[in-house]
Motif scaffolding. Structure first.
Motif, PDB file in Angstrom:
ATOM      1  N   ALA A  99       0.836  -1.207   0.000  1.00  0.00           N
ATOM      2  CA  ALA A  99       0.000   0.000   0.000  1.00  0.00           C
ATOM      3  C   ALA A  99       0.868   1.254   0.000  1.00  0.00           C
ATOM      4  O   ALA A  99       0.567   2.240  -0.689  1.00  0.00           O
ATOM      5  N   VAL A 100       1.961   1.227   0.741  1.00  0.00           N
ATOM      6  CA  VAL A 100       2.880   2.366   0.778  1.00  0.00           C
ATOM      7  C   VAL A 100       3.482   2.606  -0.604  1.00  0.00           C
ATOM      8  O   VAL A 100       3.578   3.746  -1.076  1.00  0.00           O
ATOM      9  N   ILE A 101       3.875   1.516  -1.279  1.00  0.00           N
ATOM     10  CA  ILE A 101       4.440   1.650  -2.626  1.00  0.00           C
ATOM     11  C   ILE A 101       3.405   2.225  -3.589  1.00  0.00           C
ATOM     12  O   ILE A 101       3.713   3.099  -4.411  1.00  0.00           O
ATOM     13  N   ARG A 106       0.736   7.184  -6.285  1.00  0.00           N
ATOM     14  CA  ARG A 106      -0.542   7.920  -6.251  1.00  0.00           C
ATOM     15  C   ARG A 106      -1.716   7.123  -6.804  1.00  0.00           C
ATOM     16  O   ARG A 106      -2.655   7.694  -7.363  1.00  0.00           O
ATOM     17  N   LYS A 107      -1.662   5.828  -6.660  1.00  0.00           N
ATOM     18  CA  LYS A 107      -2.811   5.007  -7.059  1.00  0.00           C
ATOM     19  C   LYS A 107      -2.863   3.736  -6.239  1.00  0.00           C
ATOM     20  O   LYS A 107      -1.921   2.945  -6.247  1.00  0.00           O
ATOM     21  N   ILE A 108      -3.978   3.549  -5.511  1.00  0.00           N
ATOM     22  CA  ILE A 108      -4.173   2.356  -4.704  1.00  0.00           C
ATOM     23  C   ILE A 108      -5.028   1.353  -5.476  1.00  0.00           C
ATOM     24  O   ILE A 108      -6.126   1.684  -5.938  1.00  0.00           O
ATOM     25  N   TYR A 109      -4.524   0.129  -5.618  1.00  0.00           N
ATOM     26  CA  TYR A 109      -5.290  -0.948  -6.247  1.00  0.00           C
ATOM     27  C   TYR A 109      -5.790  -1.867  -5.131  1.00  0.00           C
ATOM     28  O   TYR A 109      -5.145  -2.858  -4.791  1.00  0.00           O
ATOM     29  N   LEU A 114      -5.934  -7.206  -1.997  1.00  0.00           N
ATOM     30  CA  LEU A 114      -6.741  -8.222  -1.301  1.00  0.00           C
ATOM     31  C   LEU A 114      -6.626  -9.616  -1.905  1.00  0.00           C
ATOM     32  O   LEU A 114      -7.053 -10.589  -1.275  1.00  0.00           O
ATOM     33  N   TRP A 115      -6.069  -9.731  -3.115  1.00  0.00           N
ATOM     34  CA  TRP A 115      -6.030 -11.047  -3.744  1.00  0.00           C
ATOM     35  C   TRP A 115      -5.275 -12.077  -2.907  1.00  0.00           C
ATOM     36  O   TRP A 115      -5.659 -13.238  -2.827  1.00  0.00           O
ATOM     37  N   ARG A 116      -4.201 -11.644  -2.254  1.00  0.00           N
ATOM     38  CA  ARG A 116      -3.453 -12.613  -1.447  1.00  0.00           C
ATOM     39  C   ARG A 116      -4.256 -13.060  -0.227  1.00  0.00           C
ATOM     40  O   ARG A 116      -4.198 -14.217   0.183  1.00  0.00           O
ATOM     41  N   VAL A 117      -5.030 -12.152   0.338  1.00  0.00           N
ATOM     42  CA  VAL A 117      -5.900 -12.511   1.459  1.00  0.00           C
ATOM     43  C   VAL A 117      -6.962 -13.497   0.999  1.00  0.00           C
ATOM     44  O   VAL A 117      -7.267 -14.479   1.679  1.00  0.00           O
ATOM     45  N   MET A 169       6.865  -7.364  -6.376  1.00  0.00           N
ATOM     46  CA  MET A 169       6.695  -7.367  -4.923  1.00  0.00           C
ATOM     47  C   MET A 169       5.272  -7.780  -4.553  1.00  0.00           C
ATOM     48  O   MET A 169       5.056  -8.534  -3.608  1.00  0.00           O
ATOM     49  N   LEU A 170       4.301  -7.303  -5.323  1.00  0.00           N
ATOM     50  CA  LEU A 170       2.915  -7.685  -5.068  1.00  0.00           C
ATOM     51  C   LEU A 170       2.738  -9.188  -5.252  1.00  0.00           C
ATOM     52  O   LEU A 170       2.023  -9.851  -4.497  1.00  0.00           O
TER      53      LEU A 170
END
Length: 399
Positions: A99-101, A106-109, A114-117, A169-170
């Motif tokens: 989320a920090v990255i 300037r864009k939160i996906y 949540l896909w890993r959760v 990283m994601l």
């Protein structure tokens, strides 16, 4: 008999899901024992899964994930899944880091976070497979990588990897462990290999499978436009999502109307942006000119009856909607972006344009005024050669 598992995020009426159904038909029940797991347990195409495929889901909702009611049900499922086996809490460091990255860019996906959760809270499958296939990016890929035992694991990519917001990283570099990666187009492959150069020698192009005979058959069935309109008709097919850039198409329609062009623009598809798009349509006085028809079980008569098919999107992997338009011999205009430019040869079997209201409207006006050019595009589009007959056993190496 070989044991095969396919995993997909949802089974709604989008291109990748339709392509999966066609792929499942290629796996003979005499040779393969095929299981299917839908990670989020929802989607209206479940009824079209071949009867010999064993659906593993225990609590399935056969409703679109794109309608307002379907979205509510999906959100409730996602919320419950956050707490199964402590999936949310186990992934807090991962969520914060990524989320920090994203914030730095300037864009939160949120969906990609949540896909890993969702993967970690999925069904526990105590079974060994000869082959496990993650048919979509994100959740299904993480699930197959982390939670499935198989002799060989394969992954599919249907989108422009970087543009869609994915990173190594994601993914936790999970693609390094897959035996083969299949991309739906050459541009998707190039984009992916730029991020994962180590996977270049095991990344292959696998075009979406389409049943041409069935499309031709369905195009002849009753259906299609019912408004008795006598002017020119434009058709677009696709989910009502940000990727499809409908706001720009609506602005293009406004320009055309102000110029006195006699046409209507119809959209087949559902999605979370329906209400916002309809507000924009109404505010611009286009209620009778830009029409959201919703998702249709049989869209093919609409293709056959339209004067021009327009697909002005931000990016694509390889659009099945464009392939369907080509099969049915439509004159086609697409935006010049990854995926689209690989499907349409500009000036030969269709036209490319910039993703701006001005350029879209200009190209539409030119094409609608040039019936000879449109006829040539239709003729060439319908002749396009497909790779759908390629030997999938050779690609999967499971013969």
């Amino acid at each position: 008999m070989k044991k095969v598992l396919f995993v997909i995020n949802t089974l709604g009426g989008a291109g990748a899901e339709k392509a999966l159904l066609e792929l499942l038909k290629r796996f003979s029940p005499e040779q393969y024992q095929v299981d299917l797991y839908v990670l989020l347990e929802q989607g209206e195409l479940i009824s079209q899964v071949p009867e010999y495929v064993n659906v593993l889901n225990r609590d399935y909702t056969a409703e679109s994930v794109l309608t307002r009611e379907g979205k509510k049900k999906l959100n409730r499922k996602v919320f419950r899944r956050l707490f199964i086996r402590g999936a949310l809490f186990r992934n807090i460091p991962y969520l914060i880091k990524n989320a920090v990255i994203m914030l730095k860019h300037r864009k939160i996906y949120a969906d990609k976070l949540l896909w890993r959760v969702m993967s970690d809270s999925g069904l526990k499958l105590n079974k060994d497979y000869d082959m496990a296939v993650a048919y979509l990016e994100g959740g299904s890929t993480y699930f197959v990588h982390n939670h499935i035992k198989a002799k060989e694991k394969f992954a599919f990519l249907h989108i422009d990897y970087e543009y869609a917001g994915y990173t190594r990283m994601l993914d936790k570099d999970c693609y390094l462990d897959f035996d083969r990666i299949f991309t739906v187009s050459g541009e998707v492959k190039e984009g992916f290999v730029r991020v994962y150069p180590e996977c270049a020698d095991r990344t292959f192009i696998f075009h979406n499978l389409i049943d041409r005979k069935e499309i031709y058959r369905k195009a002849e069935l009753p259906g299609g436009f019912e408004d008795n309109y006598s002017g020119k008709r434009i058709l677009t097919v696709g989910r009502l999502t940000a990727q499809k850039a409908y706001e720009i198409s609506i602005d293009a329609m406004k320009i055309l109307k102000d110029q006195g062009v006699n046409l209507r623009w119809y959209v087949l598809g559902e999605g979370e942006l329906r209400h916002r798009l309809q507000q924009k349509i109404d505010s611009l006085g286009l209620t009778e000119d830009f029409i959201l028809l919703g998702a249709k079980e049989n869209p093919y008569p609409y293709y056959k009856q339209c004067d021009l098919y327009v697909h002005a999107t931000q990016y694509e992997g390889k659009s099945i909607a464009v392939q369907e338009a080509q099969i049915l011999g439509c004159a086609i205009l697409v935006s010049d972006c990854s995926g689209n430019r690989e499907q349409v040869n500009d000036g030969i079997d269709g036209a490319l344009c910039q993703l701006s209201a001005e350029d879209i409207s200009r190209n539409i006006k030119v094409l609608l005024a040039d019936e000879k050019k449109c006829m040539q595009y239709r003729k060439n589009a319908s002749k396009k050669i497909s790779d759908e007959q390629r030997d999938i056993l050779e690609l999967f190496r499971i013969a």
